[in-house]
Design an enzyme around this catalytic site. Structure first.
Site, PDB file in Angstrom:
ATOM      1  N   CYS A  58       0.827  -1.215   0.000  1.00 51.29           N
ATOM      2  CA  CYS A  58       0.000   0.000   0.000  1.00 51.29           C
ATOM      3  C   CYS A  58       0.854   1.256   0.000  1.00 51.29           C
ATOM      4  CB  CYS A  58      -0.950  -0.030   1.189  1.00 51.29           C
ATOM      5  SG  CYS A  58      -2.132  -1.383   1.056  1.00 51.29           S
ATOM      6  N   ASP A  59       1.983   1.212   0.685  1.00 48.55           N
ATOM      7  CA  ASP A  59       2.929   2.320   0.667  1.00 48.55           C
ATOM      8  C   ASP A  59       3.330   2.605  -0.778  1.00 48.55           C
ATOM      9  OD1 ASP A  59       5.336   3.813   2.407  1.00 48.55           O
ATOM     10  OD2 ASP A  59       6.006   3.018   0.478  1.00 48.55           O
TER      11      ASP A  59
END
Length: 128
Positions: A58-59
């Site tokens: 997700c980063d």
């Protein structure tokens, strides 16, 4: 649709939105703890994602959206919705140099998760 987490079946609450459906309204919380409704963004093009910024995938996803947003112009707003607390979202954005994606949280009322059928009942998280 069957959804699993680490190989185990999970329950998604709410009704999943399908292509052609009108996007249901919802209220989330911005990084300053102010409410934001989908209806507040009327007239703008809005893209919604549901990552947890506390994972490597997700980063990477949010960083990429931030990079691509610079090519879309000022009339496009990208909101990343997660169950992460607004304070954590703000801290992460500052540290990651995220300036085009706005992070908002569904932690308080879970309206987005329930209205879009992506709230994981067993975990209290949002699915992708």
């Amino acid at each position: 649709m069957k959804v699993t987490f680490q190989g185990n079946p999970i329950t998604l609450k709410g009704t999943q939105v399908k292509v052609g459906d009108t996007a249901p309204d919802f209220t989330v919380v911005d990084n300053d703890l102010n409410p934001l409704k989908l209806s507040d963004t009327k007239g703008k093009r809005v893209f919604l994602t549901v990552p947890s910024i506390d994972t490597s995938v997700c980063d990477t996803e949010v960083r990429r959206f931030n990079q691509e947003a610079t090519k879309l112009g000022e009339d496009v707003t990208i909101y990343t919705i997660s169950m992460d607390l607004p304070f954590a979202q703000g801290r992460w954005c500052g540290g990651a140099g995220i300036d085009r994606v706005k992070t908002v949280s569904d932690y308080k009322d879970r309206e987005f998760g329930n209205n879009y059928g992506v709230y994981i009942n067993e975990l209290g998280l949002l699915s992708r």
